[in-house]
Design a protein around this motif. Structure first.
Motif, mmCIF file in Angstrom:
data_model
loop_
_atom_site.group_PDB
_atom_site.id
_atom_site.type_symbol
_atom_site.label_atom_id
_atom_site.label_comp_id
_atom_site.label_asym_id
_atom_site.label_seq_id
_atom_site.Cartn_x
_atom_site.Cartn_y
_atom_site.Cartn_z
ATOM 1 N N SER A 701 -6.464 -27.334 5.631
ATOM 2 C CA SER A 701 -7.231 -28.326 5.033
ATOM 3 C C SER A 701 -7.921 -28.006 3.616
ATOM 4 O O SER A 701 -8.288 -28.982 2.942
ATOM 5 C CB SER A 701 -8.374 -28.758 6.093
ATOM 6 N N ARG A 702 -7.954 -26.561 3.258
ATOM 7 C CA ARG A 702 -8.693 -26.241 2.231
ATOM 8 C C ARG A 702 -7.639 -26.680 0.828
ATOM 9 O O ARG A 702 -8.125 -26.716 -0.172
ATOM 10 C CB ARG A 702 -9.013 -24.728 2.141
ATOM 11 N N TRP A 703 -6.305 -26.583 1.088
ATOM 12 C CA TRP A 703 -5.403 -26.810 0.079
ATOM 13 C C TRP A 703 -4.384 -27.747 0.322
ATOM 14 O O TRP A 703 -3.582 -28.029 -0.779
ATOM 15 C CB TRP A 703 -4.851 -25.309 -0.274
ATOM 16 N N LYS A 704 -3.830 -28.080 1.466
ATOM 17 C CA LYS A 704 -2.810 -28.889 1.582
ATOM 18 C C LYS A 704 -3.076 -30.317 1.049
ATOM 19 O O LYS A 704 -1.953 -31.168 0.916
ATOM 20 C CB LYS A 704 -2.593 -28.899 3.252
ATOM 21 N N ASN A 705 -4.506 -31.001 1.269
ATOM 22 C CA ASN A 705 -4.456 -32.116 0.603
ATOM 23 C C ASN A 705 -4.771 -32.394 -0.744
ATOM 24 O O ASN A 705 -5.235 -33.482 -1.145
ATOM 25 C CB ASN A 705 -5.688 -32.886 1.673
ATOM 26 N N LEU A 706 -4.646 -31.528 -1.460
ATOM 27 C CA LEU A 706 -5.172 -31.518 -3.091
ATOM 28 C C LEU A 706 -4.273 -32.567 -3.779
ATOM 29 O O LEU A 706 -4.778 -33.444 -4.309
ATOM 30 C CB LEU A 706 -4.615 -30.213 -3.880
ATOM 31 N N LEU A 738 -18.346 -25.177 -1.713
ATOM 32 C CA LEU A 738 -18.621 -24.987 -0.217
ATOM 33 C C LEU A 738 -19.724 -24.792 0.160
ATOM 34 O O LEU A 738 -20.443 -25.058 1.192
ATOM 35 C CB LEU A 738 -17.398 -23.856 0.112
ATOM 36 N N VAL A 739 -20.466 -23.874 -0.381
ATOM 37 C CA VAL A 739 -21.716 -23.589 -0.232
ATOM 38 C C VAL A 739 -22.875 -24.538 -0.981
ATOM 39 O O VAL A 739 -22.843 -24.249 -2.198
ATOM 40 C CB VAL A 739 -22.278 -22.132 -0.622
ATOM 41 N N LEU A 782 -14.578 -23.150 -2.723
ATOM 42 C CA LEU A 782 -14.581 -24.653 -2.959
ATOM 43 C C LEU A 782 -13.757 -25.581 -2.180
ATOM 44 O O LEU A 782 -12.634 -25.140 -1.487
ATOM 45 C CB LEU A 782 -14.259 -25.106 -4.487
ATOM 46 N N GLY A 783 -14.304 -26.732 -1.854
ATOM 47 C CA GLY A 783 -13.547 -27.815 -0.963
ATOM 48 C C GLY A 783 -12.696 -28.416 -1.840
ATOM 49 O O GLY A 783 -12.274 -28.509 -2.962
#
Length: 883
Positions: A701-706, A738-739, A782-783
């Motif tokens: 989810s962190r990179w597949k939906n970019l 992310l934070v 980062l998200g």
């Protein structure tokens, strides 16, 4: 006692690297009398029985096990208990257990083995075999008093405390006399002949005395008068107990397992309970104010009898029973791995559950006339069959007909058993063409559960139908082998049958047509065989202590394992067919790795393993041992921890693994050699090799939906604008990431216009400022939305410039060059090209940098494709090639 942590460490160091002792099944009682305790808070009775080096505690209500004590250095020789503690004598030492588990007191001082114990208020009385009596202070562990008897004239064989007799102890001797001692003042002597044991009656001043001659005497110790006598014809009196629920009945045990019931008012025998145990009655106890009788014996059984019927005899209410003689063959019953079928030298077939004892059941004793055996007891059955030597099972059709076939020692008849009914089956498979001097040697059931293949010592192999019990043919025109058949097995598809004989031949037959297909000569006479149906590997144990592996598909010997220094007793495959575990008479259990053909684990046990079975789920290895009544479970460490298996050298000397339920004694020396210490845990590096591509291991989810953020935003867009609350609270702006971080306003800067875009004068993010240094770690934190914002901000129109965009492409190139975070490099580059493709095409500087990135991409993908092709080729070869 050794702590749990220390015990685990020693077990790992001294025993097996794969298997660790878990617990024992089927152990309930030995020859020592039980102890009954009452818990005031729970208002419940508990029975304590000795089992080897430890003792078990059961609740009488359901006979469910409550606690298992810590193991002692030696076998328990006597048990006693008071309100708070349980006392166990082992050798010359006495240990006191609190809460049925932990040793809290140890009493040392005897010069001989202790064989009698009696708790007496705050004191403990112990008697050793040299006739020394020591009275201990329980709390301080000090000797309060010591008494020495002359063994020639008064050999102490029993001790008790009469109720209401302050400070007085009654001793009995094997010479026949009684002595009543005041442990603070003096003693007095009572005369009695052929004394055996003592038991207190419900009446004050009256005790029951059991003699070695079988006589029972009710004696008044206050006036030294005999009130009544009874004579039992079954030998010495082994136990006595009196009912306390209003019925004047006394129960007396015997060495043959019978119990006599005597009415004390009418002074006569009112009932007989025959064959309550197959061995001598070790203990009898009537529960206080209840019509319940608890018995135990050396036949490894605990039974609770209730007296609720007319006639005075008790009926069996509940019981816990194991094998009264060591098991000869064990095997897991079904694919759940929760039931272990066991055949013992006592002639019974039993099932033990690895989950809970309430699921245990006994299938009974084999008999030629099952209907007649039901009417009579097993002890009186003259048609009972000898012990089972081997059996085969298949649960595929267990609901339709019998699922077990068994061979009996020196017997021609093969019996069937029904597991669901828990009894002997409907058929006895016996070839009609033979006389009675033949015997069965091996048996197997087809995977469909329809056929049983039976091999005989004459060399014949017959096939029977399990549903009808009819004969369905034989292998070979006259007989299959010229000597006794040592092993027979049917493959998973019912296509082939393999047999081995004492003529050193292995033959492969067609299952249906009984045609001989192939013959293999063996270097030595085979002893037993084992087929792993899923892999088609047949293990053959030979008389020269070696094991050969035959591939059923190619019909060739593919592995030979040697190193056993004794006869191979049993073998078992791991569920995946990768390991072969061998138990032999040299007291070793060896694990061989079939793909590599190497020995990966070996450990010793105190008693040689007779039979072993690996759970179908792979979590436990079960074993039975010489002169041991229980079944021992060993947990598979590879399922819950990292175990590095290395081939063991040829001169490897195995260490001893303690059977479950035992532990190392404190005085045993521990080897501190560095080579025997626990192997250090392997830590994988960040990148195994520079030529290999390494992924980031971040969630998808962190990179597949970019690339699909715009679609996601469109789907998540609200149908109507949010309503402004009446009193909108003030929120401090945060920095994307992310934070969460608060964006504090810069008081030194001037207010920016809300209309004019300041471009390069806009505030730069941390990623923008550190882009020259390749801030991949910042992007990882980062998200997806924050990454999209950062990459948009690289364009000149959003506060960035061409040089910053060039630096981003260089960062992607360095990621591809190092071959780390390969998945992130692809995702970031795809999003960058999607956002700035037109601008890149217009700028020469960016086009040159994009060309360099393209070359690195093509080179990396070509290398990856080559490695993948090699791996796929090797994997295809391993699947289709031989071991």
């Amino acid at each position: 006692m050794t702590s749990v942590k220390e015990t685990m460490f020693v077990g790992e160091k001294r025993g097996s690297s794969i298997f660790c002792g878990f617990r024992a099944l089927g152990l309930y009682s030995n020859h020592l009398p039980h102890v009954v305790r009452f818990h005031k808070k729970h208002q419940e009775f508990y029975v304590v029985t000795a089992v080897g080096r430890c003792f078990h505690t059961y609740n009488v209500k359901k006979l469910g096990i409550v606690a298992v004590s810590n193991a002692l250095p030696a076998d328990i020789s006597y048990l006693a208990a008071d309100r708070m503690l349980v006392y166990a004598a082992h050798g010359k030492v006495i240990s006191a257990f609190a809460k049925n588990r932990k040793v809290v007191h140890t009493y040392e001082g005897h010069q001989a083995d202790v064989h009698l114990l009696l708790p007496f208020g705050d004191h403990l009385i112990s008697v050793d075999k040299e006739n020394a009596v020591i009275i201990w202070d329980v709390d301080s562990e000090d000797m309060y008093l010591q008494i020495l008897f002359d063994k020639a004239s008064f050999d102490v064989s029993a001790v008790m405390h009469p109720s209401t007799y302050l400070n007085k102890i009654l001793f009995g001797s094997s010479q026949g006399s009684l002595q009543l001692w005041n442990i603070k003042l003096c003693c007095s002597t009572l005369n009695m002949l052929y004394f055996w044991l003592l038991y207190l009656t419900i009446a004050v001043d009256v005790v029951g005395v059991g003699l070695a001659s079988g006589q029972i005497i009710i004696h008044n110790i206050k006036f030294n008068e005999t009130l009544m006598k009874f004579q039992q014809d079954w030998g010495p009196i082994t136990a006595l107990s009196f009912r306390t629920d209003g019925h004047p009945v006394m129960a007396a045990g015997s060495p043959v397992g019978h119990i006599g019931l005597w009415d004390l008012e009418e002074k006569r025998l009112v009932g007989q309970m025959r064959d309550t145990h197959t061995t001598a009655i070790a203990g009898l106890t009537f529960l206080h104010s209840e019509p319940l009788l608890i018995t135990n014996g050396a036949d490894n059984a605990i039974r609770v009898w209730i007296f609720d019927v007319a006639g005075g005899e008790g009926r069996l209410l509940r019981f816990r029973m194991g094998h009264s003689a060591p098991p000869t063959k064990i095997q897991h019953y079904d694919q759940s791995g929760q039931h272990i079928l066991s055949a013992g030298q006592d002639g019974t077939l039993q099932s033990f559950s690895t989950v809970h004892e309430r699921f245990n059941k006994s299938l009974g004793h084999g008999s030629l006339n099952k209907a007649k055996a039901k009417k009579k007891s097993v002890m009186c059955d003259t048609a009972k069959l000898p012990p089972i030597t081997t059996f085969a099972l298949e649960s595929a059709r267990q609901s339709d007909w019998d699922s077990i076939v068994a061979c009996h020692q020196g017997f021609l008849v093969t019996t069937t058993w029904n597991y669901q009914k828990g009894s002997m089956g409907a058929y006895k498979l016996e070839p009609e063409r033979f006389n009675k001097n033949r015997a069965l040697t091996a048996v197997d059931i087809s995977s469909c559960g329809n056929f049983a293949v039976i091999a005989l010592s004459s060399g014949h192999i017959d096939v029977y139908n399990m549903q009808s019990g009819l004969h369905r043919g034989q292998y070979g025109k006259d007989r299959a082998h010229s000597g006794p058949v040592r092993g027979v097995a049917v493959d998973a598809l019912n296509e082939l049958t393999v047999s081995t004989g004492a003529d050193r031949l292995l033959k492969i037959w067609k299952f249906k047509s009984k045609e001989l297909l192939h013959t293999v000569s063996l270097p030595a006479s085979p002893a037993s065989t084992l087929l792993h149906r899923d892999s088609g590997m047949l293990a053959i144990a030979l008389d020269d202590f070696t094991v050969s592996i035959l591939d059923m598909e190619t019909k060739r010997i593919v592995r030979r394992f040697s190193g056993q220094r004794g006869q191979v007793n049993d073998m078992t495959f791991s569920p995946d067919g990768r390991w072969l575990i061998i138990a032999s008479m040299d007291c070793t259990i060896r694990t061989w790795d079939l793909p590599s053909g190497s020995l990966v684990d070996c450990f010793l046990v105190d008693s040689a393993a007779i039979s072993i079975s690996f759970s179908p789920t792979g979590n436990f290895l079960a074993s039975s041992h010489v002169d041991c009544l229980g079944i021992y479970l060993w947990s598979n460490n590879t399922l819950c921890s990292l175990v590095s298996l290395r081939p063991l050298p040829a001169d490897y000397e195995p260490f001893v693994a303690i059977l479950p339920g035992s532990c190392l004694t404190d005085d045993e020396e521990e080897d501190t050699d560095a080579d025997n210490l626990k192997m250090a845990e392997y830590v994988s590096p960040a990148q195994l090799d520079e030529q290999l591509v390494t992924l980031s291991l971040l969630p998808d989810s962190r990179w597949k939906n970019l690339l699909h953020l715009d679609i996601i935003r469109t789907k998540n867009k609200p149908k109507e604008p949010p309503k402004v609350p009446k009193a909108a609270p003030f929120f401090i702006p945060t920095i994307p990431g992310l934070v969460p971080q608060f964006a504090l306003p810069d008081t030194s800067s001037e207010e920016q216009s809300k209309v004019v875009n300041l471009g390069a004068l806009a505030q730069k993010s941390s990623f923008y400022l550190q882009l020259e240094e390749g801030p991949v770690q910042l992007l990882k934190e980062l998200g997806p939305s924050a990454i999209d914002t950062e990459l948009r901000g690289l364009a000149p129109g959003m506060g960035g410039d061409i040089c910053v965009m060039q630096s981003f492409l260089k960062m992607i190139g360095s990621m591809l060059l190092s071959r780390q975070d390969f998945d992130l490099a692809q995702a970031y580059l795809a999003l960058f090209l999607k956002l700035h493709l037109r601008l890149i095409a217009e700028q020469t500087l960016l086009m040159e940098e994009a060309g360099n990135v393209l070359e690195l991409l093509e080179e990396t993908w070509t290398s990856m494709q080559t490695i993948l092709n090699h791996s796929m080729c090797l994997l295809s070869y391993i699947k289709s090639a031989l071991l």
